[in-house]
Design a protein around this motif. Structure first.
Motif, PDB file in Angstrom:
ATOM      1  N   THR A 116       0.820  -1.211   0.000  1.00 36.33           N
ATOM      2  CA  THR A 116       0.000   0.000   0.000  1.00 36.33           C
ATOM      3  C   THR A 116       0.853   1.260   0.000  1.00 36.33           C
ATOM      4  OG1 THR A 116      -1.831   1.136   1.030  1.00 36.33           O
ATOM      5  CG2 THR A 116      -0.368  -0.040   2.520  1.00 36.33           C
ATOM      6  N   ALA A 165       0.937   4.243  -2.815  1.00 42.71           N
ATOM      7  CA  ALA A 165       0.691   5.643  -2.484  1.00 42.71           C
ATOM      8  C   ALA A 165       1.657   6.564  -3.208  1.00 42.71           C
ATOM      9  CB  ALA A 165       0.800   5.854  -0.974  1.00 42.71           C
ATOM     10  N   LYS A 189       3.899   6.547  13.903  1.00 42.62           N
ATOM     11  CA  LYS A 189       3.999   7.518  12.817  1.00 42.62           C
ATOM     12  C   LYS A 189       2.682   7.673  12.058  1.00 42.62           C
ATOM     13  CE  LYS A 189       5.648   4.015   9.635  1.00 42.62           C
ATOM     14  NZ  LYS A 189       6.777   3.434   8.936  1.00 42.62           N
ATOM     15  N   TYR A 190       1.796   6.695  12.178  1.00 46.74           N
ATOM     16  CA  TYR A 190       0.565   6.755  11.401  1.00 46.74           C
ATOM     17  C   TYR A 190      -0.519   7.626  12.028  1.00 46.74           C
ATOM     18  CZ  TYR A 190       2.409   2.788   8.761  1.00 46.74           C
ATOM     19  OH  TYR A 190       3.172   1.980   7.983  1.00 46.74           O
ATOM     20  N   VAL A 220      -1.679  10.924  10.331  1.00 47.70           N
ATOM     21  CA  VAL A 220      -2.366  10.682   9.061  1.00 47.70           C
ATOM     22  C   VAL A 220      -3.751  10.075   9.307  1.00 47.70           C
ATOM     23  CG1 VAL A 220      -2.188   9.587   6.813  1.00 47.70           C
ATOM     24  CG2 VAL A 220      -0.141  10.347   7.971  1.00 47.70           C
ATOM     25  N   ARG A 255     -10.256   7.795   7.124  1.00 47.62           N
ATOM     26  CA  ARG A 255      -9.837   6.563   6.463  1.00 47.62           C
ATOM     27  C   ARG A 255      -9.374   6.786   5.035  1.00 47.62           C
ATOM     28  NH1 ARG A 255     -11.686   2.793   2.980  1.00 47.62           N
ATOM     29  NH2 ARG A 255     -10.774   0.734   3.239  1.00 47.62           N
ATOM     30  N   ASP A 256     -10.174   7.502   4.235  1.00 43.06           N
ATOM     31  CA  ASP A 256      -9.861   7.626   2.815  1.00 43.06           C
ATOM     32  C   ASP A 256      -8.500   8.273   2.588  1.00 43.06           C
ATOM     33  OD1 ASP A 256     -12.198   6.431   2.246  1.00 43.06           O
ATOM     34  OD2 ASP A 256     -13.247   8.229   1.576  1.00 43.06           O
ATOM     35  N   HIS A 257      -8.240   9.357   3.304  1.00 39.20           N
ATOM     36  CA  HIS A 257      -6.958  10.018   3.135  1.00 39.20           C
ATOM     37  C   HIS A 257      -5.825   9.115   3.624  1.00 39.20           C
ATOM     38  CE1 HIS A 257      -8.246  13.879   1.676  1.00 39.20           C
ATOM     39  NE2 HIS A 257      -9.153  13.971   2.618  1.00 39.20           N
ATOM     40  N   VAL A 274      -5.677   5.832   3.685  1.00 41.59           N
ATOM     41  CA  VAL A 274      -5.401   4.783   2.704  1.00 41.59           C
ATOM     42  C   VAL A 274      -4.671   5.383   1.511  1.00 41.59           C
ATOM     43  CG1 VAL A 274      -6.440   3.158   1.087  1.00 41.59           C
ATOM     44  CG2 VAL A 274      -7.345   3.354   3.400  1.00 41.59           C
ATOM     45  N   ASN A 275      -5.142   6.529   1.051  1.00 38.18           N
ATOM     46  CA  ASN A 275      -4.502   7.185  -0.085  1.00 38.18           C
ATOM     47  C   ASN A 275      -3.032   7.449   0.181  1.00 38.18           C
ATOM     48  OD1 ASN A 275      -4.055   8.800  -2.428  1.00 38.18           O
ATOM     49  ND2 ASN A 275      -4.352  10.607  -1.155  1.00 38.18           N
ATOM     50  N   LEU A 276      -2.705   7.784   1.429  1.00 35.34           N
ATOM     51  CA  LEU A 276      -1.318   8.115   1.749  1.00 35.34           C
ATOM     52  C   LEU A 276      -0.497   6.882   2.135  1.00 35.34           C
ATOM     53  CD1 LEU A 276      -1.951  11.475   3.598  1.00 35.34           C
ATOM     54  CD2 LEU A 276      -0.971  11.163   1.344  1.00 35.34           C
ATOM     55  N   GLY A 277      -1.074   5.716   1.897  1.00 40.18           N
ATOM     56  CA  GLY A 277      -0.285   4.509   2.054  1.00 40.18           C
ATOM     57  C   GLY A 277      -0.240   3.926   3.452  1.00 40.18           C
ATOM     58  N   VAL A 278      -1.208   4.262   4.297  1.00 33.28           N
ATOM     59  CA  VAL A 278      -1.273   3.642   5.618  1.00 33.28           C
ATOM     60  C   VAL A 278      -1.971   2.289   5.471  1.00 33.28           C
ATOM     61  CG1 VAL A 278      -2.252   3.824   7.924  1.00 33.28           C
ATOM     62  CG2 VAL A 278      -1.431   5.864   6.766  1.00 33.28           C
ATOM     63  N   PRO A 279      -1.361   1.210   5.946  1.00 31.06           N
ATOM     64  CA  PRO A 279      -2.061  -0.088   5.928  1.00 31.06           C
ATOM     65  C   PRO A 279      -3.201  -0.047   6.956  1.00 31.06           C
ATOM     66  CG  PRO A 279       0.111  -0.307   6.922  1.00 31.06           C
ATOM     67  CD  PRO A 279      -0.009   1.116   6.504  1.00 31.06           C
TER      68      PRO A 279
END
Lengths: 252, 317
Positions: free
Chosen positions: A70, A74, B199-200, B203, B208-210, B212-217
Motif C-alpha cells: 500500500t 501511495a 507515525k501513522y 495521518v 480513512r480515505d486520506h 489509505v490514499n497516503l499509504g497507511v495499511p
C-alpha cells in the motif's frame, strides 16, 4: 497504464459496478461520466483501493492492485474524494505536507519541503498557505486538497467530482490546473465529472457508465455525440461547435 | 515556531505535574519510613493510570475521528462492574476474589482483554470491517452488562452492596506493589508494540480515505491500535477502577491547549494533564475532603461540567 478488467461490486445483493472494463491511457485526462448512481465514484474508489472489489482485476502497470504494497501504491496513485471535511486545526501548508507522507513517513526532508513549496505554487496558494482550513472558501479549500495530491507526486491522479459545489470561475481554474498536470508534468488524470461540457472541453478520453456498466468509452471527440449521449443519459442533446469546443445544450 | 511554543507548553505542564507529585509525596510527612513508600505506590499507580487513560483515549478518538468518544464505549468498564457485582452476588463479599487484591486484579484484567479479543474477532471476522459497527456492538453489550449489574445490585444485601459501590469509583487507596509492578510491565510492553504504529497517528486523523490514499495499511494499523487501547484500558481499570471519563476530559483540554493535530504533542500533553488532574485531585481528596469522597467523583463532576460546555460549544459552531 491502468487496466480494469471485469470488475464487479455489489452491496447486499444490489450490483453497483457490473463487469466494468476500462483502460486508462498514460499522460491523458480521462473523464468518467454518467447519470447519478451509475457507479462512477465506486469504480474510482475500487481503482484506488479505497474499497475492495468482489470480482475482476485492476492492473496498475501490469500488476494486480492487491499485489502492491500500500505504501508503494501511495507513490504511484493518489485519490481525492469529493467530500473532504476534516475536523482538525490544520493550515494549508500542513495539509499539503501530508501529501509527502508516502515518502517521508512523517519526517519531512529538504526535498519534501521543496515539493510542498512547488505544489503550493502550482495551485497559487502561497498567499494563504498559513491560513487554517476552516477559514477558506470552497474553491480555496478544494485547491488546497488538490495541492496535497500534487505534493504526493504520483503518476496517476484520481479525483472524484473535483468541481462539486464550485462556481464557474473556480471550476475553470481547477480544470485548467488538471490540464497542466497532464500536459506539463505528464500525469495521468482520471476524474468523475457531472458537467458534460467540462468533460468535453478538457478531457482526452471519456468513459460513460450507466447502471454500473461501462456503456461506451472512447476519445472525447467520438464520445460527445448525440447518439452516444442519448444512450447514456436518456435525453436528447443538441451539440454545437463553439470556439472549437463541442458544447452540449440540454437546458430546455 | 509552532513547535517551540508547543514544546514550552509541554515543559511547563511537566513542571506543574512534577510539582504536584512532589507536593503529594512530601506534604506533611510525619513518619518517613511509613509515609513515603505508601505515597510512592499511590503515585506510581496514579502515573500509570493517568498515562494509560490519556494515551488510549487520544488514540481512540483519532481512530474514530470523534472528539467526544471514550474507549468506555467498548463496554470494558461495564464488564469490570459486572464482574465485581457478580463476584459479590454469587460468592459474597467475604470471598477470596474480593479480599485478595491480586487475584481480583488478574481476573478482571484477563477477562476484559479476553472480552475485547472476542469482540474484535466477532466484528472483524466478516470481511467488511466497519469501525462504527464495532462501537455499536460495544455500546449494546456494555448496556446489557450494566443492566445485569443493576439487577444483581438491587437483589443483594445492602451491606454487600457497599462493597460493590466501593468498586464503582476509581480509587488509589487500595493498590499494592505487586499489581502496580504487573501493570507497569504490561504497559511498557504495550508501548513497545505501539511504537511501530506511532507515525501513522497524524495521518489517521485525516480519516480513512486520506489515510489509505497516503499509504497507511489502515485495517491492520487500526486493529493493532484497538488491541493496544483495550489492553491499556483493561489494566488501568483493573488497577484502580472505572475512570475512562478522565480521558475525555484531558484529551479535550490538550486539544484546546495545544491547538495542533500533532500527536507527539497531543499525547504527551494529555498524559501530563492527566497526571496534573489525578495528582491534584488526589491531593484534594486527601487534604481537603479528608477521604470523604473518592477521586473519580471529583473528576466526573469537573469532567461533566466541561463535557456540557463542549457540547454547547459544538452545538453553536
Amino acid at each position: 497504464m491502468i487496466e480494469v478488467r471485469d470488475v464487479s461490486k455489489s452491496y447486499n445483493g444490489r450490483t453497483v459496478v457490473d463487469r466494468a472494463s476500462v483502460a486508462l491511457p498514460k499522460g491523458k485526462i480521462t473523464s468518467f461520466i454518467g447519470p447519478n448512481g451509475a457507479g462512477k465514484s465506486t469504480l474510482l474508489s475500487i481503482i484506488s483501493r479505497l474499497i475492495g472489489k468482489d470480482e475482476g482485476e485492476v492492473l496498475i502497470e501490469g500488476r494486480e492492485i492487491s499485489q502492491w504494497k500500500t505504501n508503494e501504491l501511495a507513490r504511484k496513485i493518489s485519490i481525492l474524494k469529493q467530500s473532504n471535511h476534516i475536523n482538525l486545526k490544520l493550515t494549508v501548508r500542513e495539509l499539503v505536507s501530508f501529501g509527502r507522507f508516502p515518502y517521508s513517513q512523517g519526517r519531512l526532508t529538504k526535498e519534501d519541503e521543496a515539493s510542498v513549496d512547488e505544489a503550493i505554487r502550482y495551485l497559487n496558494l502561497e498567499a494563504i498557505q498559513h491560513k487554517h482550513l476552516d477559514q477558506l472558501s470552497g474553491g480555496q479549500s478544494q485547491r488546497a486538497f488538490i495541492a496535497m495530491v500534487v505534493a504526493q507526486d504520483t503518476e496517476y491522479v484520481l479525483l472524484d467530482e473535483p468541481l462539486n459545489n464550485l462556481d464557474m470561475k473556480h471550476s475553470v481554474q481547477i480544470m485548467q490546473t488538471l490540464r497542466r498536470l497532464a500536459d506539463e508534468l505528464g500525469k495521468t488524470v482520471v476524474i468523475v465529472l457531472h458537467d458534460i461540457n467540462f468533460a468535453s472541453c478538457y478531457s482526452d478520453f471519456i468513459v460513460a457508465l450507466k447502471d454500473g456498466r461501462v456503456v461506451r468509452q472512447g476519445t472525447a471527440e467520438a464520445m460527445i455525440n448525440p447518439a452516444v449521449l442519448e444512450e447514456v443519459y436518456e435525453m436528447a442533446m443538441d451539440i454545437r461547435l463553439i470556439g472549437g469546443n463541442k458544447i452540449c445544450v440540454y437546458y430546455t | 515556531m509552532v513547535n517551540r511554543a508547543a514544546s514550552w507548553k509541554i515543559v511547563s505542564l511537566a513542571a506543574l505535574a512534577l510539582a504536584l507529585v512532589a507536593l503529594f509525596l512530601f506534604l506533611h510527612v510525619g513518619n518517613w519510613d511509613y509515609a513515603i513508600p505508601r505515597r510512592s505506590l499511590k503515585i506510581a499507580a496514579l502515573l500509570l493510570t493517568g498515562c494509560a487513560i490519556a494515551f488510549s483515549t487520544a488514540v481512540f478518538q483519532t481512530i474514530t475521528n470523534n472528539r467526544i468518544l471514550t474507549p468506555s464505549i467498548l463496554g470494558l468498564d461495564s464488564l469490570f462492574m459486572l464482574l465485581q457485582t457478580g463476584i459479590v452476588y454469587f460468592a459474597g463479599s467475604g470471598s477470596v476474589l474480593v479480599t485478595n487484591g491480586n487475584l481480583n486484579f488478574v481476573l478482571s484484567a484477563v477477562l476484559m482483554i479476553l472480552f475485547s479479543a472476542v469482540l474484535y474477532r466477532f466484528v472483524f471476522r466478516r470481511g467488511q470491517q466497519n469501525l462504527y459497527f464495532l462501537l455499536l456492538i460495544g455500546l449494546v453489550i456494555g448496556t446489557m452488562f450494566q443492566s445485569f449489574s443493576t439487577f444483581m445490585e438491587v437483589l443483594i444485601d445492602p451491606n454487600e452492596f457497599q462493597v460493590v459501590q466501593g468498586k464503582m469509583f476509581a480509587s488509589f487507596n487500595n493498590v499494592n506493589t505487586q499489581i502496580v509492578l504487573i501493570s507497569a510491565v504490561v504497559m511498557l510492553l504495550v508501548t513497545a508494540f505501539f511504537l511501530r504504529s506511532a507515525k501513522y497517528l497524524d495521518v489517521l486523523s485525516l480519516g480513512r480515505d486520506h489515510a489509505v490514499n497516503l499509504g497507511v495499511p489502515y485495517e491492520s494499523v487500526v486493529k493493532r491500535l484497538l488491541v493496544i487501547v483495550s489492553i491499556l484500558i483493561s489494566v488501568s481499570t483493573a488497577l484502580v477502577g472505572p475512570i475512562t471519563f478522565l480521558g475525555l476530559l484531558v484529551v479535550n483540554v490538550a486539544h484546546a491547549f495545544f491547538r495542533t493535530y500533532r500527536h507527539r504533542y497531543l499525547i504527551a500533553g494529555s498524559m501530563l494533564i492527566a497526571i496534573v488532574a489525578l495528582a491534584g485531585g488526589q491531593l484534594l481528596v486527601e487534604r481537603v475532603f479528608i477521604f470523604s469522597t473518592p477521586i473519580s467523583v471529583i473528576i466526573n463532576f469537573v469532567g461533566g461540567v466541561y463535557f456540557l460546555y463542549l457540547l454547547l460549544k459544538e452545538n453553536r459552531a
